[in-house]
Write a protein that holds these residues in place. Structure first.
Motif, PDB file in Angstrom:
ATOM      1  N   LYS A 171       0.440  -1.909   8.373  1.00 26.99           N
ATOM      2  CA  LYS A 171       0.614  -2.350   9.761  1.00 26.99           C
ATOM      3  C   LYS A 171      -0.010  -3.734   9.923  1.00 26.99           C
ATOM      4  CE  LYS A 171       0.823   2.324  11.635  1.00 26.99           C
ATOM      5  NZ  LYS A 171       2.282   2.240  11.857  1.00 26.99           N
ATOM      6  N   THR A 172       0.707  -4.722   9.428  1.00 28.92           N
ATOM      7  CA  THR A 172       0.248  -6.105   9.511  1.00 28.92           C
ATOM      8  C   THR A 172       1.224  -6.915  10.360  1.00 28.92           C
ATOM      9  OG1 THR A 172       1.385  -6.508   7.412  1.00 28.92           O
ATOM     10  CG2 THR A 172      -0.990  -6.093   7.314  1.00 28.92           C
ATOM     11  N   HIS A 173       0.840  -8.149  10.648  1.00 23.68           N
ATOM     12  CA  HIS A 173       1.706  -9.004  11.457  1.00 23.68           C
ATOM     13  C   HIS A 173       3.038  -9.276  10.763  1.00 23.68           C
ATOM     14  CE1 HIS A 173      -2.216 -10.625  13.338  1.00 23.68           C
ATOM     15  NE2 HIS A 173      -1.645  -9.820  14.195  1.00 23.68           N
ATOM     16  N   TYR A 174       2.981  -9.563   9.465  1.00 25.19           N
ATOM     17  CA  TYR A 174       4.168  -9.997   8.735  1.00 25.19           C
ATOM     18  C   TYR A 174       4.323  -9.202   7.447  1.00 25.19           C
ATOM     19  CZ  TYR A 174       3.161 -13.947  11.831  1.00 25.19           C
ATOM     20  OH  TYR A 174       2.869 -14.720  12.921  1.00 25.19           O
ATOM     21  N   LEU A 175       5.567  -9.136   6.964  1.00 23.75           N
ATOM     22  CA  LEU A 175       5.865  -8.399   5.740  1.00 23.75           C
ATOM     23  C   LEU A 175       6.943  -9.111   4.929  1.00 23.75           C
ATOM     24  CD1 LEU A 175       6.199  -4.696   7.015  1.00 23.75           C
ATOM     25  CD2 LEU A 175       4.306  -5.620   5.669  1.00 23.75           C
ATOM     26  N   ALA A 176       6.898  -8.903   3.631  1.00 22.81           N
ATOM     27  CA  ALA A 176       8.016  -9.238   2.748  1.00 22.81           C
ATOM     28  C   ALA A 176       8.267  -8.003   1.903  1.00 22.81           C
ATOM     29  CB  ALA A 176       7.678 -10.438   1.864  1.00 22.81           C
ATOM     30  N   LEU A 177       9.529  -7.606   1.804  1.00 23.82           N
ATOM     31  CA  LEU A 177       9.888  -6.399   1.074  1.00 23.82           C
ATOM     32  C   LEU A 177      10.958  -6.711   0.048  1.00 23.82           C
ATOM     33  CD1 LEU A 177       9.708  -5.615   4.405  1.00 23.82           C
ATOM     34  CD2 LEU A 177       9.718  -3.343   3.400  1.00 23.82           C
ATOM     35  N   LEU A 178      10.768  -6.207  -1.150  1.00 23.04           N
ATOM     36  CA  LEU A 178      11.739  -6.381  -2.222  1.00 23.04           C
ATOM     37  C   LEU A 178      12.222  -5.017  -2.680  1.00 23.04           C
ATOM     38  CD1 LEU A 178      13.298  -8.015  -4.315  1.00 23.04           C
ATOM     39  CD2 LEU A 178      11.263  -7.936  -5.775  1.00 23.04           C
ATOM     40  N   THR A 179      13.484  -4.724  -2.428  1.00 19.61           N
ATOM     41  CA  THR A 179      14.117  -3.499  -2.907  1.00 19.61           C
ATOM     42  C   THR A 179      14.979  -3.867  -4.096  1.00 19.61           C
ATOM     43  OG1 THR A 179      14.177  -2.615  -0.648  1.00 19.61           O
ATOM     44  CG2 THR A 179      15.555  -1.534  -2.292  1.00 19.61           C
ATOM     45  N   GLY A 250     -10.525  -4.344  10.807  1.00 20.36           N
ATOM     46  CA  GLY A 250     -10.693  -5.333  11.862  1.00 20.36           C
ATOM     47  C   GLY A 250      -9.539  -6.290  12.037  1.00 20.36           C
ATOM     48  N   SER A 251      -8.540  -6.243  11.162  1.00 18.95           N
ATOM     49  CA  SER A 251      -7.421  -7.167  11.317  1.00 18.95           C
ATOM     50  C   SER A 251      -6.496  -6.689  12.422  1.00 18.95           C
ATOM     51  CB  SER A 251      -6.634  -7.276   9.997  1.00 18.95           C
ATOM     52  OG  SER A 251      -6.101  -6.034   9.635  1.00 18.95           O
ATOM     53  N   ARG A 252      -5.949  -7.635  13.161  1.00 16.62           N
ATOM     54  CA  ARG A 252      -5.075  -7.299  14.270  1.00 16.62           C
ATOM     55  C   ARG A 252      -3.692  -6.919  13.750  1.00 16.62           C
ATOM     56  NH1 ARG A 252      -6.755  -9.074  19.191  1.00 16.62           N
ATOM     57  NH2 ARG A 252      -4.657  -9.544  19.942  1.00 16.62           N
ATOM     58  N   VAL A 253      -3.122  -5.896  14.343  1.00 11.69           N
ATOM     59  CA  VAL A 253      -1.803  -5.440  13.923  1.00 11.69           C
ATOM     60  C   VAL A 253      -0.937  -5.223  15.137  1.00 11.69           C
ATOM     61  CG1 VAL A 253      -2.747  -4.291  11.896  1.00 11.69           C
ATOM     62  CG2 VAL A 253      -2.444  -2.985  13.986  1.00 11.69           C
TER      63      VAL A 253
END
Length: 254
Positions: A171-179, A250-253
Motif C-alpha cells: 500500500k504505497t503511493h506508486y507501483l510498477a508491476l511486471l507480469t 510511518g510512510s503515507r499510503v
C-alpha cells in the motif's frame, strides 16, 4: 526550476497529466529503441476510451465544471423550471456532462519477423483507476496474460482504485508491476512520494527483449526537467486527494 522530489512529482498528476502521459511514454520508448536488438521494434500506440463520468476528475484532470456542463439545446428562462405553487422544489440540481474521449498511450514491442506483440508497457491513466474505465482495464490485463504478452504497468497516480487488488499488494503511493508471459506471478516495485524511481535489474527482465530498467532512468530525467517545462509553482497547494493513512513504518499510503 527542477523538481524538488526525488522521484515522481505530484504536481504532474493534475491538469497537465495528459501531456505528461504522452511525453513520458515517448521518453520510455526512445530508451527502449536504443536498447533492443534489431529483431524487435518498439512503437507508441494509442487507444481511445470514452469517459462517461468525467465529473470524477473535474477540477483535477478536466477543466472547471462550467466548461464540461452539457449545453442545453433550448435555453429556457429559469422561471420555466420553477415548480407550480404548492409543489416542493428539488433538493439539488445535478449538472449533466458530455462524455469525454480520452486517448491513452501504450508502448508496444513487436518481433519483426512475425509482427507479434511481445511486450506492452502502460503508464496508467486516471480513467483506468475508476468507473467506467476500471473494469475494461482489468479485462485487458487478463487478455494480455492469456495471449502470452509480457505486461509492465506503471502507476504514477495516487488517486483512484488500483486495478490489481491482492492482499499482498504493498500500500504505497506508486507501483510498477511486471507480469511475465507464462511466469504465473507478478513482480511488484513499490515506492512512495519520498522515494526515487526503482531501478531494478531483476532476472525477470531477461524474459523481455531489453536489458536492465527501461522506465526508471527516463522517468527520473523527465521529472527533473518537467518543473521548468511546465513552469510549475510548487509553492501553490496541491489540489489532489490526500493519503491520510499510514503504514506501520510511518510512510503515507493511499
Amino acid at each position: 526550476m527542477s523538481s524538488p522530489f526525488p522521484g515522481m512529482d505530484p504536481y504532474l498528476e493534475g491538469y497537465i497529466w495528459p501531456d505528461v502521459h504522452h511525453e513520458l511514454s515517448s521518453a520510455i520508448k526512445a530508451r527502449i529503441v536504443a536498447q533492443i536488438s534489431s529483431d524487435y521494434v518498439a512503437r507508441v500506440n494509442t487507444y481511445s476510451f470514452v469517459d462517461t463520468a468525467p465529473q470524477e476528475d473535474v477540477g483535477i484532470l478536466y477543466p472547471d465544471v462550467e466548461v464540461l456542463r452539457k449545453k442545453r439545446k433550448f435555453q429556457e428562462p429559469e422561471p420555466a423550471y420553477a415548480p407550480p405553487p404548492g409543489l416542493t422544489s428539488p433538493s439539488v440540481s445535478i449538472p449533466s456532462f458530455e462524455p469525454i474521449e480520452v486517448r491513452i498511450p501504450v508502448i508496444e514491442i513487436f518481433d519483426r519477423k512475425g509482427n507479434n506483440l511481445i511486450t506492452a508497457i502502460e503508464i496508467l491513466s486516471p480513467v483506468n483507476k475508476r468507473k467506467p474505465g476500471l473494469e475494461p482495464y482489468r479485462a485487458k490485463r487478463i487478455r494480455l496474460r492469456e495471449a502470452g504478452v509480457n505486461f509492465l504497468e506503471i502507476d504514477l497516480i495516487r488517486r483512484g482504485e488500483r486495478p490489481f487488488p491482492h492482499p499482498l499488494m504493498p500500500k504505497t503511493h506508486y507501483l510498477a508491476l511486471l507480469t511475465r508471459a507464462g511466469a504465473g506471478q507478478t513482480d511488484v516495485w513499490a515506492f512512495n512520494l519520498q522515494d526515487q524511481f526503482p531501478c531494478s535489474r531483476s532476472p525477470s527482465w531477461r524474459l523481455i527483449p531489453m536489458p536492465g530498467s527501461t522506465w526508471a532512468p527516463p522517468c527520473t530525467k523527465y521529472m527533473s526537467e518537467a518543473g521548468t517545462s511546465f513552469q510549475l509553482n510548487i509553492k501553490n497547494p496541491l489540489h489532489l486527494p490526500t493519503c491520510p493513512k499510514q503504514t506501520s513504518n510511518g510512510s503515507r499510503v493511499c
